[in-house]
Design an enzyme around this catalytic site. Structure first.
Site, short mmCIF file in Angstrom:
data_model
loop_
_atom_site.label_atom_id
_atom_site.label_comp_id
_atom_site.label_asym_id
_atom_site.label_seq_id
_atom_site.Cartn_x
_atom_site.Cartn_y
_atom_site.Cartn_z
N GLY A 52 42.46 27.60 57.25
CA GLY A 52 41.61 26.39 56.65
C GLY A 52 40.91 25.80 55.48
NE ARG A 75 32.01 21.06 56.75
CZ ARG A 75 32.09 21.26 57.29
NH1 ARG A 75 31.10 20.02 58.41
NH2 ARG A 75 33.06 21.30 58.12
CD GLN A 77 47.68 26.40 61.10
OE1 GLN A 77 46.76 27.03 60.58
NE2 GLN A 77 47.60 25.32 62.22
CG ASN A 123 37.13 52.66 18.22
OD1 ASN A 123 37.07 51.72 17.62
ND2 ASN A 123 37.79 51.68 19.53
CE1 TYR A 124 42.87 46.72 17.31
CE2 TYR A 124 41.19 45.02 16.03
CZ TYR A 124 41.96 45.10 16.92
OH TYR A 124 43.78 44.33 16.99
CB ALA A 176 22.38 60.93 5.73
#
Ligand code: UD1
Length: 451
Positions: free
Chosen positions: A11, A15, A72, A382-383, A419
């Site tokens: 089905g 609803r 079905q 990383n990209y 740093a």
């Protein structure tokens, strides 16, 4: 007893008002039909077939090919739906049990009791009935003066007096196999539908015994709209939470703790409010999780502390602490004793035992050894706009605050970065580099002399 099981799930679930087939709507993180499949499997049937129709491909994709499917093509009623499984199941077992894919609270104990009653009565059909507060929409059970079941009348066809009957059909029935299949073919359509429930009248007319067993209303609750789905969700979550509390897990506020059915939790773990544990997640013993935490498809070892963080597809070994406000993404693997403080993000990276990353840093595609100190503001670059590159940081390295590690790059064992260093080439073990681009003191002096 040998048993065939049919689960009806063709089905649309009008609803629900959804593109998603009704039986795939999740309950505690799992498609509702999976609960029915689980209970069906506990009964160890010789054959089990799922009738699919609306959204058949979606249902098959979600449940995999380990199940027998009967398609079905047109939803012509429950009788027609069961008939679609004839080739798969007929003649294979003494009894055929029919379940609905949208009644996830049914238990194997109730079904076993029903099947035992069916066998004892030598019945052609046994019905599981119940008494809802409001019987509107259900098929009413008709009984004669002696209390024997004589038929089921669907709400649509029921007279006003029949509509007063409180006992209704849950939809779960079982049949004697050899009786069922030839009689299914004899069903006549009503309003274009073949009613499985019309078989009851046929059996009674033939003098075949029809039995009925009463069920608890909650167990047979069908979830056909989102109001019922929300009630069911609350009920299921309460059941899961109580299960964990009784198993030795403390939930400070069960009402705001959301644990999927698939999650595992170890003893003496404490879960704080507004925590969501989802999918294939396993939490160890003696952990403190939350408040305000989401953990999805992740493994967390023993003795971990996770506060106000989001963790997805990650592995945390024992004694790791994370947060507040950390984000561990797919492929983050934190070894024993790792510390992640606030505003850290880690993706596809391994951090060795005892490594610390205390403040606002990003590690992507990185492998860090043991006892590395990752200073505040450290970023793996990383990209490069096209591809991702790896970063390797060996044991006992000290990464100074605000260091940029421009990948691919490797920092050798025991090295240090100052740093603000921008590390663009590999740093040998033990070396100290600083500046932009980061260089060792002697390299910097040599470069100066050459100028
Ligand atoms: C059915 C019963 C009714 C019972 C009620 C309980 C019939 C004729 N009526 O009502 O006595 O009180 O369940 O909820 O059996 N389905 C298919 N293919 C179809 C039609 C339905 O697979 O062609 C499946 C649905 O996906 C659902 C189940 O069968 O899982 C029940 O269908 P639904 O339309 O909800 O039930 P009713 O026919 O209204």
């Amino acid at each position: 007893m040998n048993l065939s099981i049919v689960i009806l799930a063709a089905g649309q679930g009008t609803r629900m008002k959804s593109q998603l087939p009704k039986v795939l709507h999740p309950l505690a993180g799992r498609p509702m039909v999976k609960y029915v499949l689980e209970v069906a499997t506990q009964l160890e049937p010789t054959g089990l077939a799922l009738v699919v129709g609306y959204g058949a491909q979606q249902v098959r994709r979600a449940l995999g090919e380990g199940i027998l499917y009967a398609e079905q093509l047109e939803q012509l009623g429950t009788g027609h739906a069961v008939l679609q499984t004839r080739e798969l199941l007929a003649g294979q077992a003494e009894t055929v049990l029919v379940l609905y894919g949208d009644t996830p609270f049914i238990t194997s104990q109730t079904l076993e009791a029903m099947l035992a009653h069916h066998t004892q009565c030598e019945a052609a059909i046994t019905l599981l009935t119940f008494r809802p507060d409001d019987p509107t929409g259900y098929g009413r059970i008709l009984r004669d003066e002696t209390g024997r079941v004589t038929g089921i009348v669907e709400h649509k066809e029921a007279t006003p007096e029949q509509r007063e009957i409180r006992e209704v059909n849950s939809g779960i029935l079982c049949f004697r196999d050899e009786w069922l299949w030839p009689h299914l073919e004899k069903l006549q359509p009503k309003h274009g539908e073949y009613y499985l429930t019309d078989l009851v009248e046929m059996a009674v007319a033939e003098g075949e015994p029809v039995a009925a067993q009463a069920a608890d209303a909650v167990e047979v609750m069908g979830l056909d709209d989102r109001v019922k789905l929300a009630k069911a969700e609350a009920f299921m979550r309460r059941r899961i939470n109580e299960g964990w509390m009784l198993a030795g897990v403390t939930l400070l506020d069960p009402a705001s703790t959301y644990i999927d059915a698939s999650v595992e939790i170890g003893q003496d773990t404490v879960i704080y409010p507004n925590t969501h544990l989802r999918g294939a997640t396993a939490i160890g013993r003696n952990c403190r999780i939350g408040p305000n935490t989401i953990i999805c498809d992740s493994t967390v070892g023993n003795g971990c502390v996770i506060e106000a963080s989001v963790i997805e597809e990650a592995v945390l070994e024992d004694d790791v602490d994370v947060g507040p406000f950390a984000h561990l993404r797919r492929g983050a693997h934190l070894a024993r004793g790792v510390h992640i403080g606030n505003f850290g993000e880690i993706k596809n990276s391994y951090l060795g035992p005892g490594t610390k990353m205390g403040h606002f840093s990003y590690l992507g595609d990185a492998t860090l050894g043991a006892n590395v100190n990752v200073g505040a503001g450290t970023i793996t670059c990383n990209y490069d706009g096209e591809r991702k590159h790896p970063t390797v940081v060996e044991d006992d390295v000290f990464i100074g605050s605000d260091t940029m590690l421009v990948a691919p790059v490797k920092v050798g064992r025991g090295a240090k970065t100052g740093a603000g260093a921008v590390v663009t080439r590999d740093v040998p073990p033990g070396q100290v580099v600083y500046g932009v681009p980061a260089r060792a003191k002697q390299d910097r002096e040599r470069e100066k002399t050459n100028e």
